[in-house]
Design an enzyme around this catalytic site. Structure first.
Site, PDB file in Angstrom:
ATOM      1  CD  GLU A 129      59.452  45.340  18.986  1.00 19.51           C
ATOM      2  OE1 GLU A 129      58.582  45.739  19.763  1.00 19.51           O
ATOM      3  OE2 GLU A 129      60.182  44.362  19.238  1.00 19.51           O
ATOM      4  CD  GLU A 206      71.814  35.743  10.071  1.00 16.26           C
ATOM      5  OE1 GLU A 206      71.796  35.682  11.316  1.00 16.26           O
ATOM      6  OE2 GLU A 206      72.814  36.138   9.436  1.00 16.26           O
ATOM      7  CB  CYS A 382      69.954  40.824  23.069  1.00 11.74           C
ATOM      8  SG  CYS A 382      71.109  42.155  22.864  1.00 11.74           S
TER       9      CYS A 382
HETATM   10  N1  SAH Z   1      70.241  37.028  13.570  1.00 12.80           N
HETATM   11  C1  SAH Z   1      71.378  37.748  14.051  1.00 12.80           C
HETATM   12  C2  SAH Z   1      71.077  39.089  14.693  1.00 12.80           C
HETATM   13  C3  SAH Z   1      69.900  39.232  15.617  1.00 12.80           C
HETATM   14  S1  SAH Z   1      69.983  38.822  17.307  1.00 12.80           S
HETATM   15  C4  SAH Z   1      72.171  36.882  15.018  1.00 12.80           C
HETATM   16  O1  SAH Z   1      71.641  35.876  15.469  1.00 12.80           O
HETATM   17  O2  SAH Z   1      73.310  37.198  15.304  1.00 12.80           O
HETATM   18  C5  SAH Z   1      71.295  39.654  18.102  1.00 12.80           C
HETATM   19  C6  SAH Z   1      71.896  38.825  19.217  1.00 12.80           C
HETATM   20  O3  SAH Z   1      70.974  38.593  20.292  1.00 12.80           O
HETATM   21  C7  SAH Z   1      72.346  37.448  18.750  1.00 12.80           C
HETATM   22  O4  SAH Z   1      73.605  37.162  19.276  1.00 12.80           O
HETATM   23  C8  SAH Z   1      71.304  36.561  19.379  1.00 12.80           C
HETATM   24  O5  SAH Z   1      71.760  35.234  19.519  1.00 12.80           O
HETATM   25  C9  SAH Z   1      71.104  37.244  20.696  1.00 12.80           C
HETATM   26  N2  SAH Z   1      69.911  36.800  21.411  1.00 12.80           N
HETATM   27  C10 SAH Z   1      68.784  36.301  20.878  1.00 12.80           C
HETATM   28  N3  SAH Z   1      67.920  35.978  21.844  1.00 12.80           N
HETATM   29  C11 SAH Z   1      68.522  36.280  23.017  1.00 12.80           C
HETATM   30  C12 SAH Z   1      68.105  36.188  24.374  1.00 12.80           C
HETATM   31  N4  SAH Z   1      66.904  35.723  24.690  1.00 12.80           N
HETATM   32  N5  SAH Z   1      68.984  36.587  25.321  1.00 12.80           N
HETATM   33  C13 SAH Z   1      70.189  37.082  24.985  1.00 12.80           C
HETATM   34  N6  SAH Z   1      70.622  37.208  23.732  1.00 12.80           N
HETATM   35  C14 SAH Z   1      69.792  36.802  22.749  1.00 12.80           C
END
Ligand code: SAH
Length: 390
Positions: A129, A206, A382
């Site tokens: 997505e 990631e 997110c």
């Molecule tokens: N793998 C990378 C990028 C993808 S996620 C990383 O972890 O940074 C982008 C952001 O969304 C990251 O900071 C992740 O921790 C956050 N995220 C993931 N699940 C979430 C949720 N349920 N609520 C809020 N933020 C979340």
């Protein structure tokens, strides 16, 4: 029983044990399965590779710059509509250089049409997505005020191997890495709708675990699509060697680090990579990124009620970020209320805890602003990108 194992096997076994003790079921996965490599696409090619590729396909070299103009300057992805090519060549160009990598499966909108989530099917059936967010659209209150801007949130992998327990994608495991062109195609598709200001690698995957492909895509964005490196954010769980490598690329990219806890004990469970790269190491690497690039680093912090949102943890975060004489000017904290995933035992922080968390950081001179959560009702926020229909 660990007798008879090689060192590598033993260390892997120890790691799995540590995971099990921490109550996790999912192992960390760094190496994506090699299956299903997507067909080569024009967007996989660096500038110096393009003319030779055209010649190798039996075309005169000047076709390469024609292809560049259509694809990069005009965001046109279908050669069969390129009328300045001889008809026979249009079909050949499509087969050889412009295969359909992304097929639109579904488009959902929210926030008065200013948040658009697209579900894409890849050539092998995997799903990813991307989410387009417009800000400051006249007459659309939910897009906020200020001048018009557009941010595209893109995916770097189908699924993710980092196993963060609060993240929908992380719970689905890793299917495979995306190719450079599969990443670029998400950007070009959005450019057909709107002029983009920002790209964030905050969709599925990631990015640092698919380093070469994302760097290729970033070069296409800056060198071919004319996007500013400053407007591109690479978000990572904290793969320290890759943060160091990113600092050597000579590009003023924005680095975002998903911290979510200032202490190893909690971070070991929220961001499992922490069992390999401790939080202090990650923050040191992030600070080093700032000193080599001059780019302020973003710290992401999903506020989870009564888990990581206590006043003392805000203070511990402030200590961690400013210690070793680093000061506060190098960093910007972006707390975001958790978007609970289906069946999650966790929920978002209370409003006043959220405010207190930010207030304490600000009192220590640390810039911190709550990130807004767009597209929640379409599971576009997110951590919600899970491509449910898989
Ligand atoms: N793998 C990378 C990028 C993808 S996620 C990383 O972890 O940074 C982008 C952001 O969304 C990251 O900071 C992740 O921790 C956050 N995220 C993931 N699940 C979430 C949720 N349920 N609520 C809020 N933020 C979340």
């Amino acid at each position: 029983m660990t007798e008879g194992l090689t060192d590598a096997e033993r260390s892997r076994a120890d790691e799995l044990d540590a995971h099990a003790r921490a109550g996790r079921v999912l192992p960390l996965v760094f190496d994506a399965p090699r299956r299903g490599k997507p067909p080569r696409h024009w967007a996989d090619l660096a500038p110096a590779e393009r003319k030779p590729a055209a010649v190798e396909a039996g075309l005169p070299g000047f076709r390469a710059s024609q292809f560049d103009t259509h694809y990069y300057a005009q965001a046109s992805t279908d050669p069969t509509s390129w009328t300045d090519l001889p008809a026979a060549l249009r079909e050949q160009a499509k087969v050889t250089f412009f295969p359909d990598l992304l097929t639109e499966v579904r488009v959902q909108t929210a926030d008065e049409g200013t948040t658009v989530k697209t579900l894409w099917r890849l050539h092998d059936g995997n799903l990813v997505e991307s989410v387009l967010m417009e800000y400051g659209v006249p007459g659309k209150r939910s897009s906020g005020s200020g001048r018009h801007r557009a941010t595209l949130c893109i995916s770097s992998q189908a699924g993710c191997g980092m196993a963060c327990p609060f993240c929908a994608t992380g719970q689905g495991g890793l299917q495979r890495n995306l190719s450079t062109a599969e990443i670029v195609e998400q950007v070009v598709a959005a450019m057909q709708r709107v002029r983009l200001n920002n790209i964030v690698f905050m969709g599925m995957g990631e990015p640092m675990a698919n380093y070469n492909a994302i760097m290729g895509a970033i070069r296409r964005m800056t060198d071919d699509l004319g996007l500013s490196a400053r407007g591109i954010t690479v978000s990572t769980v904290g793969l320290v060697p890759r943060i160091e490598q990113l600092a050597t690329e000579g590009l003023p990219l924005t680095l975002a680090v998903s911290l979510h806890a200032p202490d190893d004990e909690l971070r070991d469970t929220l961001v499992p990579i922490n069992t390999r790269h401790k939080v202090g190491e990650v923050v040191d690497a992030a600070h080093h990124y700032f000193t080599t690039t001059g780019r302020r680093v973003s710290i992401e912090y999903a506020l989870i009620r009564d888990v990581n949102d206590q006043a003392w943890r805000s203070d511990a975060l402030a200590d961690l970020l400013t210690k070793n004489g680093r000061g506060a000017g190098w960093v910007h904290v972006n707390p975001i209320p958790l978007n609970p995933t289906p069946g999650s035992k966790w929920t978002a922080s209370r409003r006043h805890d959220e405010q207190e968390f930010v207030r304490r950081l600000n009192a220590r001179g640390i810039a911190a602003t709550i990130r807004d959560t767009r597209g929640q009702e379409i599971d576009g926020a997110c951590g919600q990108l899970a491509a449910k229909e898989r």
